[in-house]
Write a protein that holds these residues in place. Structure first.
Motif, short mmCIF file in Angstrom:
data_model
loop_
_atom_site.label_atom_id
_atom_site.label_comp_id
_atom_site.label_asym_id
_atom_site.label_seq_id
_atom_site.Cartn_x
_atom_site.Cartn_y
_atom_site.Cartn_z
N GLU A 43 -10.72 -3.36 -9.79
CA GLU A 43 -10.34 -2.03 -9.34
C GLU A 43 -11.25 -1.02 -10.01
O GLU A 43 -11.26 -0.90 -11.23
N ARG A 89 -8.32 0.53 -0.40
CA ARG A 89 -7.08 -0.12 0.00
C ARG A 89 -5.90 0.77 -0.37
O ARG A 89 -5.94 1.49 -1.36
N SER A 91 -1.55 0.59 -0.82
CA SER A 91 -0.50 -0.40 -1.05
C SER A 91 0.86 0.29 -1.05
O SER A 91 1.06 1.30 -1.72
N SER A 94 2.99 -3.66 1.53
CA SER A 94 1.88 -4.63 1.59
C SER A 94 0.57 -3.88 1.41
O SER A 94 0.52 -2.66 1.52
N ASP A 95 -0.51 -4.63 1.15
CA ASP A 95 -1.83 -4.02 1.00
C ASP A 95 -2.47 -3.84 2.37
O ASP A 95 -2.41 -4.74 3.22
N ASN A 97 -6.16 -2.72 4.13
CA ASN A 97 -7.57 -2.38 3.96
C ASN A 97 -7.87 -1.14 4.79
O ASN A 97 -7.64 -1.13 5.99
#
Length: 194
Positions: A43, A89, A91, A94-95, A97
């Motif tokens: 990250e 991304r 979040s 859920s993540d 893109n």
């Protein structure tokens, strides 16, 4: 989701320069965390929506700017080792893109050089070579036009050659433009036939 970009966006940046990565959308989904990460799953920056707190990766700490309003990321003093994928991304449950960039950091190149190989009897037609970025392109300028040429060197430098009106243009990271009369001059010598 209309805000999700599945295709990679390719970006080229010179060694030592900065690159700005935008999220390519005006509308993000609801999220708790927003982050940019590289292809090493590190990250680079993390934004916590509830507290508006930004956390930067220590490796990039002095080399990045993060805009908490637009979520764009600017990486500074890019090095060849920084080449790779960068993903934005979001979040929540859920993540998701948001966008993916493929960043290629390449060395600066010299301005391409245009050289006349031969000039016939007039500036309306001459053969020339463009040399730059470890690449060579040859073409013939004929009656105010030439074919557009492009070549990519082994170190991913692109050299382009085109004509526009009375100008021959070569393009790499830098541009060289010459007028046809400057390159393809008529021989002013005397002719044996009078």
């Amino acid at each position: 989701f209309k805000f999700v970009h599945f295709a990679e966006i390719s970006v080229f940046v010179q060694t030592g320069a900065s690159v700005k990565l935008d999220i390519q959308t005006q509308q993000l989904p609801e999220f708790d965390l927003f982050y940019w990460m590289n292809d090493k799953s590190e990250e680079i920056v993390r934004y916590i929506n509830g507290t508006k707190k930004v956390r930067r990766h220590t490796f990039f700490e002095n080399r990045l700017d993060f805009n908490a309003k637009t979520f764009s990321l600017t990486l500074k003093n890019m090095q060849k080792t920084d080449s790779g994928l960068y993903r934005a991304r979001a979040s929540a449950d859920s993540d998701i893109n948001i966008v993916t960039y493929r960043v290629s950091v390449i060395d600066a190149v010299k301005t391409p050089v245009l050289i006349v190989n031969s000039n016939r009897s007039s500036p309306d037609s001459c053969s020339f070579t463009c040399n730059g970025s470890n690449s060579i392109i040859s073409s013939i300028y004929n009656s105010s036009s030439c074919s557009r040429e492009e070549v990519t060197s082994s170190d991913n430098h692109i050299l382009r050659l085109s004509c526009s009106g009375d100008s021959i243009i070569s393009l790499s990271w830098k541009t060289d433009t010459k007028t046809v009369n400057e390159l393809c001059t008529v021989n002013q010598g005397t002719s044996p036939f009078r």
